[in-house]
Design an enzyme around this catalytic site. Sequence first.
Site, PDB file in Angstrom:
ATOM      1  N   SER A 134      66.014  -4.525  53.457  1.00  0.00           N
ATOM      2  CA  SER A 134      64.683  -4.991  53.832  1.00  0.00           C
ATOM      3  C   SER A 134      63.582  -4.153  53.190  1.00  0.00           C
ATOM      4  O   SER A 134      62.507  -4.672  52.889  1.00  0.00           O
ATOM      5  CB  SER A 134      64.529  -5.023  55.355  1.00  0.00           C
ATOM      6  N   GLU A 135      63.830  -2.859  52.976  1.00  0.00           N
ATOM      7  CA  GLU A 135      62.842  -2.012  52.299  1.00  0.00           C
ATOM      8  C   GLU A 135      63.524  -0.928  51.473  1.00  0.00           C
ATOM      9  O   GLU A 135      64.598  -0.442  51.829  1.00  0.00           O
ATOM     10  CB  GLU A 135      61.905  -1.308  53.297  1.00  0.00           C
ATOM     11  N   THR A 136      62.855  -0.545  50.402  1.00  0.00           N
ATOM     12  CA  THR A 136      63.221   0.639  49.623  1.00  0.00           C
ATOM     13  C   THR A 136      61.959   1.472  49.435  1.00  0.00           C
ATOM     14  O   THR A 136      60.894   0.936  49.121  1.00  0.00           O
ATOM     15  CB  THR A 136      63.816   0.252  48.262  1.00  0.00           C
TER      16      THR A 136
END
Length: 289
Positions: A49-51
């Site tokens: 979902s996020e980096t």
Amino acid sequence: MNDSHSAELLRYAAFTADPAGGNPAGVVLDATGLDAADQLAVAADLGYSETAFLTPAAAGGRAFAVRYFSPRAEVPFCGHATVAAAVALAERIGAGELLFETKAGPVPVLVEAGPDGVLAATLTSVEPHVEPVAAADLTEALAALGWSDGELDPAFPPRVAYAGARHLVLAAATRARLAELSYDFERLAALMTRLDLTTLQLVYRESEHVFHVRDPFPVGGVVEDPATGAAAAALGAYLREVHGVQEAELTLHQGEDLGRPGVLRVELRAGDPRIRVSGTAVPIGPRRG
């Protein structure tokens, strides 16, 4: 375009001490030389979902400029990737205070080791605010979710809350309603894009200080975020604004319905509008380069 595969990509699970729990995040501790397109490509390839992408800040020391990318777009702030990145840094440069310069503003982070040796990070949000949601927008959100007005908890009126990113807070009247999440992905994504929302913060209050939460994240190209620190901070701001909570320690359970249980700690301090969110993080498997 730079070589987006030249930076070391780490994988961490945040808000858990189990690599199979919590919310997985990508972390690039040295994104020097990677432009926005490179960073988006790395995030899309990883699929989390996020980096988080870090570069040393101009202030030097333990300060870093941080950008956050979902597989589909950049977001101004991400709590679970902040916790993951802070723990990854602490494993390499030692626990203590860090400063993340994000697009939402400066976010101090304190990393400490617990009695079991597991590192935990506490982020302090930017100054939050809460605003009403238009009746037509609420109707559209409920229609996209497949929820009815009668399934909402009247003690928690819908609001848009911000503590680094915007989230629509909707409270389910029952745990069963929260557990049965099946929504129109593109319809909800369209509404969220128009309202500049990062997630929906869907909540169920188990007791005064314990909540169960879920976060649809279609604007990021992800059906559901397993543990959402930015939304946890927004919920803290919501409770202060709507319920007058000035000082409290909250426990949020998230990810149970996805098979990735995680725990988020939210602290409100009297006299300080900012919200603190804490959680552990651990590496996931081998590192990818």
